[in-house]
Design a protein around this motif. Structure first.
Motif, PDB file in Angstrom:
ATOM      1  N   ILE A  74      21.776  30.163  40.767  1.00 18.44           N
ATOM      2  CA  ILE A  74      21.913  31.560  41.191  1.00 18.44           C
ATOM      3  C   ILE A  74      21.981  32.482  39.978  1.00 18.44           C
ATOM      4  O   ILE A  74      21.398  33.565  39.971  1.00 18.44           O
ATOM      5  CB  ILE A  74      23.153  31.725  42.088  1.00 18.44           C
ATOM      6  CG1 ILE A  74      22.895  31.113  43.463  1.00 18.44           C
ATOM      7  CG2 ILE A  74      23.526  33.204  42.242  1.00 18.44           C
ATOM      8  CD1 ILE A  74      24.094  31.111  44.383  1.00 18.44           C
ATOM      9  N   GLU A  75      22.674  32.032  38.928  1.00 19.83           N
ATOM     10  CA  GLU A  75      22.748  32.828  37.705  1.00 19.83           C
ATOM     11  C   GLU A  75      21.357  33.014  37.101  1.00 19.83           C
ATOM     12  O   GLU A  75      20.986  34.122  36.700  1.00 19.83           O
ATOM     13  CB  GLU A  75      23.673  32.145  36.697  1.00 19.83           C
ATOM     14  CG  GLU A  75      23.847  32.930  35.408  1.00 19.83           C
ATOM     15  CD  GLU A  75      24.749  32.227  34.412  1.00 19.83           C
ATOM     16  OE1 GLU A  75      25.343  32.899  33.563  1.00 19.83           O
ATOM     17  OE2 GLU A  75      24.848  30.981  34.481  1.00 19.83           O
ATOM     18  N   ASP A  76      20.588  31.943  37.044  1.00 13.35           N
ATOM     19  CA  ASP A  76      19.220  32.038  36.515  1.00 13.35           C
ATOM     20  C   ASP A  76      18.369  32.969  37.369  1.00 13.35           C
ATOM     21  O   ASP A  76      17.574  33.760  36.847  1.00 13.35           O
ATOM     22  CB  ASP A  76      18.565  30.654  36.489  1.00 13.35           C
ATOM     23  CG  ASP A  76      19.019  29.822  35.303  1.00 13.35           C
ATOM     24  OD1 ASP A  76      19.875  30.299  34.530  1.00 13.35           O
ATOM     25  OD2 ASP A  76      18.527  28.688  35.163  1.00 13.35           O
ATOM     26  N   ARG A  77      18.554  32.883  38.672  1.00 15.22           N
ATOM     27  CA  ARG A  77      17.760  33.710  39.595  1.00 15.22           C
ATOM     28  C   ARG A  77      18.098  35.186  39.455  1.00 15.22           C
ATOM     29  O   ARG A  77      17.198  36.032  39.363  1.00 15.22           O
ATOM     30  CB  ARG A  77      18.031  33.255  41.038  1.00 15.22           C
ATOM     31  CG  ARG A  77      17.223  33.960  42.100  1.00 15.22           C
ATOM     32  CD  ARG A  77      17.837  33.726  43.469  1.00 15.22           C
ATOM     33  NE  ARG A  77      19.106  34.437  43.617  1.00 15.22           N
ATOM     34  CZ  ARG A  77      19.964  34.228  44.617  1.00 15.22           C
ATOM     35  NH1 ARG A  77      19.708  33.319  45.545  1.00 15.22           N
ATOM     36  NH2 ARG A  77      21.089  34.923  44.679  1.00 15.22           N
ATOM     37  N   ASP A  78      19.392  35.493  39.402  1.00 13.47           N
ATOM     38  CA  ASP A  78      19.817  36.895  39.424  1.00 13.47           C
ATOM     39  C   ASP A  78      19.730  37.581  38.061  1.00 13.47           C
ATOM     40  O   ASP A  78      19.723  38.816  37.994  1.00 13.47           O
ATOM     41  CB  ASP A  78      21.253  36.998  39.954  1.00 13.47           C
ATOM     42  CG  ASP A  78      21.343  36.620  41.432  1.00 13.47           C
ATOM     43  OD1 ASP A  78      20.281  36.546  42.074  1.00 13.47           O
ATOM     44  OD2 ASP A  78      22.465  36.410  41.927  1.00 13.47           O
ATOM     45  N   LYS A  79      19.684  36.803  36.988  1.00 18.41           N
ATOM     46  CA  LYS A  79      19.568  37.403  35.653  1.00 18.41           C
ATOM     47  C   LYS A  79      18.131  37.475  35.163  1.00 18.41           C
ATOM     48  O   LYS A  79      17.877  37.873  34.032  1.00 18.41           O
ATOM     49  CB  LYS A  79      20.424  36.614  34.656  1.00 18.41           C
ATOM     50  CG  LYS A  79      21.919  36.810  34.862  1.00 18.41           C
ATOM     51  CD  LYS A  79      22.728  36.151  33.754  1.00 18.41           C
ATOM     52  CE  LYS A  79      24.219  36.458  33.909  1.00 18.41           C
ATOM     53  NZ  LYS A  79      25.014  35.828  32.822  1.00 18.41           N
ATOM     54  N   THR A 156      23.744  32.919  48.275  1.00 17.01           N
ATOM     55  CA  THR A 156      24.880  33.446  47.522  1.00 17.01           C
ATOM     56  C   THR A 156      25.789  32.307  47.061  1.00 17.01           C
ATOM     57  O   THR A 156      25.732  31.189  47.592  1.00 17.01           O
ATOM     58  CB  THR A 156      25.720  34.411  48.374  1.00 17.01           C
ATOM     59  OG1 THR A 156      26.329  33.684  49.459  1.00 17.01           O
ATOM     60  CG2 THR A 156      24.857  35.534  48.936  1.00 17.01           C
ATOM     61  N   SER A 157      26.642  32.615  46.087  1.00 19.17           N
ATOM     62  CA  SER A 157      27.591  31.622  45.587  1.00 19.17           C
ATOM     63  C   SER A 157      28.567  31.193  46.678  1.00 19.17           C
ATOM     64  O   SER A 157      28.902  30.010  46.798  1.00 19.17           O
ATOM     65  CB  SER A 157      28.359  32.191  44.392  1.00 19.17           C
ATOM     66  OG  SER A 157      27.493  32.491  43.329  1.00 19.17           O
ATOM     67  N   ALA A 246      13.860  35.697  43.116  1.00 19.04           N
ATOM     68  CA  ALA A 246      14.311  35.923  41.744  1.00 19.04           C
ATOM     69  C   ALA A 246      14.081  37.341  41.306  1.00 19.04           C
ATOM     70  O   ALA A 246      13.059  37.969  41.642  1.00 19.04           O
ATOM     71  CB  ALA A 246      13.587  34.961  40.815  1.00 19.04           C
ATOM     72  N   LYS A 247      15.035  37.879  40.550  1.00 17.20           N
ATOM     73  CA  LYS A 247      14.915  39.256  40.038  1.00 17.20           C
ATOM     74  C   LYS A 247      13.993  39.275  38.826  1.00 17.20           C
ATOM     75  O   LYS A 247      14.008  38.378  37.992  1.00 17.20           O
ATOM     76  CB  LYS A 247      16.295  39.795  39.658  1.00 17.20           C
ATOM     77  CG  LYS A 247      17.195  40.035  40.857  1.00 17.20           C
ATOM     78  CD  LYS A 247      18.493  40.685  40.449  1.00 17.20           C
ATOM     79  CE  LYS A 247      19.369  40.976  41.664  1.00 17.20           C
ATOM     80  NZ  LYS A 247      20.651  41.619  41.273  1.00 17.20           N
TER      81      LYS A 247
END
Length: 248
Positions: A74-79, A156-157, A246-247
């Protein structure tokens, strides 16, 4: 893939919370529940409880790694990391394997540490160490394969934490990690045999006592490998949808 693997290993090595959830908390629970359930017992009865609890809590706690896997994806996706990598020659398979391999290392080390702790502190038997080590490696593949699928599926987390708790705690209850299967209702016993926790726990116990036949080892291994393989298949098919979320 090598760079992703190294980056993920460094990130996990710096995560102090991971050490707590991976090693300290399982050891605390193991010591606590062995103290409770062996109070007033000696000899064979005490050893039976220990041989049930140590592998039982080992199997239960390794499933919590799926939370860390989900957070990482999720961190990789959102950043924007996923979107940036998608624009490079790196294949999706290389990215997934690079993210997956560090958790294979973590889970396998976790199992070795927890079982070694139990052996050193409680001196339980390990009559078939080779089979036990192979089972630990196969269970690692099973858990991380399922974790990979979950990581690409969740939005989501909080969703990842909730699903992991259902899989981990529900599987622990139904799979006989908390109480003997014989003590549960007949329906629960049948459902419990559909969980990877049941097969892993039983095989671990039998390898420790030296009663694991090669037939039972192959059956348990095949079932765990199927769970892991299904996780990988789901992950590969879920990756395009994950990439679209992904952003940029």
């Amino acid at each position: 893939m090598k760079a992703i693997f190294q980056m993920e290993m460094i990130k996990n090595a710096q995560d102090k919370g991971l050490y707590f959830w991976t090693f300290l908390l399982p050891i605390i629970f193991t010591v606590l529940f062995i103290s409770i359930f062996t109070a007033g017992t000696e000899g064979a009865d005490k050893e039976y409880v220990i041989i049930s609890i140590v592998p039982g809590y080992t199997v239960m706690f390794v499933f919590f790694i799926m939370i860390s896997m989900g957070f990482s994806f999720i961190e990789d996706r959102d950043k924007g990391m996923v979107a940036r990598l998608a624009s490079t020659p790196l294949s999706p398979y290389a990215y997934l394997f690079g993210k997956w391999l560090p958790y294979v290392v973590i889970v396998f080390i976790q199992m070795i540490v927890l079982l070694a702790f139990g052996k050193i502190v409680y001196n339980f038997p390990i009559e078939q160490p080779l089979l036990l080590g192979m089972l630990a490696l196969i269970l690692t593949f099973c858990i991380t394969g399922l974790g990979l699928a979950l990581s690409l599926f969740i939005r989501t987390s909080n969703m990842g934490v909730a699903i992991t708790q259902v899989i981990t705690l529900g599987g622990a209850l139904l799979g006989g990690l908390w109480m003997p299967m014989e003590a549960m209702p007949a329906l629960f016993q049948k459902v419990g045999k559909l969980t990877p926790q049941y097969w892993a726990h039983n095989a671990f116990q039998e390898a420790m006592t030296g009663t694991l036949t090669y037939t039972d080892f192959l059956i348990a291994s095949l079932i765990l490998l199927v769970f892991g393989a299904v996780g990988f298949i789901i992950a590969f098919f879920a990756y395009p949808s994950f990439l679209r979320r992904a952003k940029h």
